[in-house]
Design a protein around this motif. Structure first.
Motif, PDB file in Angstrom:
ATOM      1  N   PRO A 228       0.802  -1.226   0.000  1.00 60.37           N
ATOM      2  CA  PRO A 228       0.000   0.000   0.000  1.00 60.37           C
ATOM      3  C   PRO A 228       0.835   1.276   0.000  1.00 60.37           C
ATOM      4  O   PRO A 228       0.452   2.264  -0.639  1.00 60.37           O
ATOM      5  CB  PRO A 228      -0.833  -0.122   1.279  1.00 60.37           C
ATOM      6  N   ASP A 229       1.968   1.265   0.696  1.00 58.91           N
ATOM      7  CA  ASP A 229       2.823   2.456   0.674  1.00 58.91           C
ATOM      8  C   ASP A 229       3.330   2.720  -0.739  1.00 58.91           C
ATOM      9  O   ASP A 229       3.382   3.866  -1.200  1.00 58.91           O
ATOM     10  CB  ASP A 229       4.008   2.279   1.621  1.00 58.91           C
ATOM     11  N   GLY A 230       3.707   1.657  -1.426  1.00 60.35           N
ATOM     12  CA  GLY A 230       4.144   1.809  -2.812  1.00 60.35           C
ATOM     13  C   GLY A 230       3.033   2.340  -3.700  1.00 60.35           C
ATOM     14  O   GLY A 230       3.275   3.154  -4.604  1.00 60.35           O
ATOM     15  N   ALA A 231       1.798   1.903  -3.433  1.00 64.14           N
ATOM     16  CA  ALA A 231       0.660   2.404  -4.206  1.00 64.14           C
ATOM     17  C   ALA A 231       0.463   3.898  -3.982  1.00 64.14           C
ATOM     18  O   ALA A 231       0.137   4.646  -4.911  1.00 64.14           O
ATOM     19  CB  ALA A 231      -0.600   1.633  -3.826  1.00 64.14           C
ATOM     20  N   LEU A 232       0.656   4.363  -2.753  1.00 66.24           N
ATOM     21  CA  LEU A 232       0.537   5.788  -2.463  1.00 66.24           C
ATOM     22  C   LEU A 232       1.606   6.590  -3.202  1.00 66.24           C
ATOM     23  O   LEU A 232       1.321   7.651  -3.778  1.00 66.24           O
ATOM     24  CB  LEU A 232       0.643   6.025  -0.962  1.00 66.24           C
ATOM     25  N   TRP A 233       2.826   6.098  -3.196  1.00 66.82           N
ATOM     26  CA  TRP A 233       3.904   6.774  -3.908  1.00 66.82           C
ATOM     27  C   TRP A 233       3.648   6.796  -5.410  1.00 66.82           C
ATOM     28  O   TRP A 233       3.892   7.805  -6.088  1.00 66.82           O
ATOM     29  CB  TRP A 233       5.242   6.074  -3.624  1.00 66.82           C
ATOM     30  N   TYR A 234       3.156   5.690  -5.919  1.00 69.08           N
ATOM     31  CA  TYR A 234       2.865   5.590  -7.348  1.00 69.08           C
ATOM     32  C   TYR A 234       1.830   6.640  -7.752  1.00 69.08           C
ATOM     33  O   TYR A 234       2.001   7.366  -8.742  1.00 69.08           O
ATOM     34  CB  TYR A 234       2.366   4.172  -7.639  1.00 69.08           C
ATOM     35  N   GLY A 235       0.763   6.747  -6.969  1.00 67.28           N
ATOM     36  CA  GLY A 235      -0.250   7.743  -7.259  1.00 67.28           C
ATOM     37  C   GLY A 235       0.288   9.160  -7.177  1.00 67.28           C
ATOM     38  O   GLY A 235      -0.001  10.001  -8.041  1.00 67.28           O
ATOM     39  N   ALA A 236       1.069   9.452  -6.158  1.00 72.98           N
ATOM     40  CA  ALA A 236       1.627  10.792  -6.000  1.00 72.98           C
ATOM     41  C   ALA A 236       2.501  11.179  -7.192  1.00 72.98           C
ATOM     42  O   ALA A 236       2.434  12.315  -7.688  1.00 72.98           O
ATOM     43  CB  ALA A 236       2.427  10.875  -4.703  1.00 72.98           C
ATOM     44  N   ARG A 237       3.316  10.247  -7.653  1.00 77.55           N
ATOM     45  CA  ARG A 237       4.172  10.538  -8.812  1.00 77.55           C
ATOM     46  C   ARG A 237       3.340  10.833 -10.051  1.00 77.55           C
ATOM     47  O   ARG A 237       3.640  11.762 -10.822  1.00 77.55           O
ATOM     48  CB  ARG A 237       5.125   9.370  -9.061  1.00 77.55           C
ATOM     49  N   ARG A 238       2.276  10.035 -10.261  1.00 78.84           N
ATOM     50  CA  ARG A 238       1.446  10.234 -11.440  1.00 78.84           C
ATOM     51  C   ARG A 238       0.716  11.577 -11.386  1.00 78.84           C
ATOM     52  O   ARG A 238       0.636  12.300 -12.379  1.00 78.84           O
ATOM     53  CB  ARG A 238       0.434   9.089 -11.557  1.00 78.84           C
ATOM     54  N   ILE A 239       0.186  11.929 -10.217  1.00 80.23           N
ATOM     55  CA  ILE A 239      -0.582  13.167 -10.090  1.00 80.23           C
ATOM     56  C   ILE A 239       0.315  14.386 -10.288  1.00 80.23           C
ATOM     57  O   ILE A 239      -0.041  15.342 -10.989  1.00 80.23           O
ATOM     58  CB  ILE A 239      -1.289  13.218  -8.722  1.00 80.23           C
ATOM     59  N   PHE A 240       1.505  14.352  -9.676  1.00 79.91           N
ATOM     60  CA  PHE A 240       2.402  15.504  -9.792  1.00 79.91           C
ATOM     61  C   PHE A 240       2.912  15.655 -11.222  1.00 79.91           C
ATOM     62  O   PHE A 240       2.986  16.775 -11.746  1.00 79.91           O
ATOM     63  CB  PHE A 240       3.564  15.372  -8.808  1.00 79.91           C
ATOM     64  N   ALA A 241       3.255  14.555 -11.880  1.00 82.60           N
ATOM     65  CA  ALA A 241       3.710  14.650 -13.272  1.00 82.60           C
ATOM     66  C   ALA A 241       2.628  15.266 -14.151  1.00 82.60           C
ATOM     67  O   ALA A 241       2.914  16.109 -15.016  1.00 82.60           O
ATOM     68  CB  ALA A 241       4.100  13.265 -13.790  1.00 82.60           C
ATOM     69  N   PHE A 242       1.372  14.871 -13.921  1.00 79.71           N
ATOM     70  CA  PHE A 242       0.276  15.432 -14.717  1.00 79.71           C
ATOM     71  C   PHE A 242       0.135  16.927 -14.463  1.00 79.71           C
ATOM     72  O   PHE A 242      -0.093  17.713 -15.403  1.00 79.71           O
ATOM     73  CB  PHE A 242      -1.025  14.703 -14.376  1.00 79.71           C
ATOM     74  N   ALA A 243       0.288  17.347 -13.196  1.00 80.57           N
ATOM     75  CA  ALA A 243       0.209  18.776 -12.876  1.00 80.57           C
ATOM     76  C   ALA A 243       1.261  19.568 -13.650  1.00 80.57           C
ATOM     77  O   ALA A 243       0.984  20.670 -14.139  1.00 80.57           O
ATOM     78  CB  ALA A 243       0.389  18.977 -11.372  1.00 80.57           C
ATOM     79  N   LEU A 244       2.452  19.020 -13.764  1.00 80.91           N
ATOM     80  CA  LEU A 244       3.508  19.704 -14.514  1.00 80.91           C
ATOM     81  C   LEU A 244       3.190  19.732 -16.004  1.00 80.91           C
ATOM     82  O   LEU A 244       3.463  20.725 -16.688  1.00 80.91           O
ATOM     83  CB  LEU A 244       4.850  19.014 -14.269  1.00 80.91           C
TER      84      LEU A 244
END
Length: 329
Positions: A228-244
Motif C-alpha cells: 500500500p505504501d508503494g501504491a501511495l507513492w505511485y499515485g503521487a508521482r502520477r498526479i504531480f507529473a500530470f500537474a507539470l
C-alpha cells in the motif's frame, strides 16, 4: 532477433486516436449515431471535436470510461453541440447532484468544464455505438465508477485506465479506501477472463499481445495490493507529473508551496505517517533522480511526452461552482 508481434487490427468501422498526455486515447465509432469513447483534456476540446467531426460528422453520444480530467475534457463542448453524455452510474449520480468531489477535479487540481451525464450506465447494459452493439463492463478500482466496453463479435475490449501496454491505473487509497487496490485487481481478472482479441487502453499503444499485457498488468496490480505504501507513492508521482504537464512545468520556487497546498499530498502523507513537507521534498527529489521530471531553465517539467495546453484553457470552475445540472451547459 525474434520478430515482435504487430498490434491486432481494428475493424474498418472503428477509428482509433492514440494521444499523448494530457489526453486519453479516443475511440470513434462512426455510423448513423456516431459515438466517441472518452473526450480528452479540456485544453484540447476543440481539437477533439474537430477531429471527430472530420471523421464522422456530429457526435451523437460520448461514453466516458471514468471521470478523470483527461477523459471528460471535451464533454462540455460536445454536449453543447448536441451530444448525449453517458457514464458509469456512481459517477453519473454524483455529477447530477453536483457533488463537490466530482471528477476529483478540485482534489487533484485538474480542470474539468461543467457537464451533465444524460445516460447512467449499469453493468451488463448493451449500447449501440456507431453501428455495433457493445456491453458495459463495470470495472471499479481506478475510480469507483470506472467501466470497460466489450464488443463480443470482434472481441474488442475498451479498458480505460485499468491497464495499458506498460502500466496499470493508480488507485486512490485516501479517497476510495484501503481496498481500492484489491478492487482494481478483481476488475482486471474480470477483464482478462473475456480473452479479448484487441485491448484498447486509454494511454499508450494497442498491446500487440493481449494475453501478455494482462499477465503483466495482473502482476503490477498485485503489487499495489501487497504494498500500500508503494501504491501511495505511485499515485503521487502520477498526479504531480500530470500537474507539470498541464502547466508547461512549474518554477522551482513555486513547487513546494504548490505541493503543500494539495489535498492529495496531505492525504498521502497522513497514510504514510510522514509530514507533508517531507513527502513533498522526497517526491521531487526521487522523481528528479529517476528521470520522471527534469529541471530546465529554472522550471520543473514532466519528462514523459505530452502536448502543451494554454493557461487560459485551465480557467474553469471547480465542480462546487458548477451550475445546477438542470441548467443548460
Amino acid at each position: 532477433m525474434t520478430p515482435q508481434p504487430s498490434a491486432p487490427s481494428l475493424p474498418s468501422w472503428a477509428t482509433w486516436w492514440q494521444r499523448p498526455f494530457p489526453d486519453a486515447n479516443t475511440l470513434l465509432l462512426p455510423g448513423r449515431q456516431p459515438a466517441l469513447i472518452d473526450s480528452g483534456f479540456v485544453g484540447h476540446a476543440e481539437d477533439t471535436a474537430s477531429w471527430a467531426r472530420a471523421q464522422a460528422g456530429d457526435v451523437a453520444l460520448v461514453v466516458n470510461t471514468h471521470w478523470h480530467s483527461d477523459h471528460v475534457g471535451g464533454n462540455a463542448l460536445l454536449q453543447a453541440r448536441g451530444a448525449v453524455i453517458a457514464a458509469g452510474a456512481p459517477e453519473a449520480e454524483a455529477i447530477s447532484r453536483r457533488d463537490p468531489g466530482c471528477c476529483a477535479a478540485e482534489y487533484l487540481d485538474q480542470p474539468v468544464a461543467p457537464y451533465t451525464v444524460d445516460m447512467p450506465l449499469d453493468d451488463g447494459q448493451v449500447l449501440r455505438l456507431g453501428d455495433a452493439e457493445w456491453e458495459v463492463v463495470r470495472t471499479p478500482g481506478h475510480t469507483p465508477g470506472h467501466l470497460g466496453l466489450w464488443q463480443p463479435e470482434q472481441q474488442l475490449l475498451v479498458v480505460g485506465d485499468a491497464l495499458s501496454d506498460y502500466d496499470v491505473g493508480w488507485v486512490n487509497l485516501a479517497l476510495d479506501g484501503p481496498d481500492a487496490g484489491a478492487t482494481a485487481l478483481a476488475s482486471l481478472h474480470r477483464l482478462a477472463a473475456l480473452a479479448p482479441r484487441v485491448i484498447l487502453p486509454s494511454h499508450g499503444p494497442v498491446p500487440a499481445d493481449p494475453s501478455a499485457a494482462f499477465a503483466t498488468a495482473l502482476r503490477r496490480a498485485q503489487r499495489l495490493v501487497d504494498d500500500p505504501d508503494g501504491a501511495l507513492w505511485y499515485g503521487a508521482r502520477r498526479i504531480f507529473a500530470f500537474a507539470l504537464m498541464i502547466r508547461d512545468g512549474m518554477p522551482t520556487s513555486e513547487v513546494e508551496p504548490y505541493l503543500h497546498a494539495r489535498a492529495w499530498l496531505t492525504d498521502a502523507a497522513r497514510l504514510l505517517d510522514v509530514a507533508p513537507e517531507s513527502l513533498a521534498t522526497e517526491l521531487v527529489t526521487t522523481m528528479l533522480a529517476g528521470g520522471a521530471i527534469v529541471l530546465r531553465d529554472g522550471r520543473l517539467h514532466a519528462a514523459a511526452p505530452h502536448t502543451p495546453v494554454t493557461a487560459e484553457s485551465l480557467r474553469v470552475p471547480h465542480p462546487r461552482a458548477w451550475p445546477p445540472s438542470t441548467e443548460p451547459q
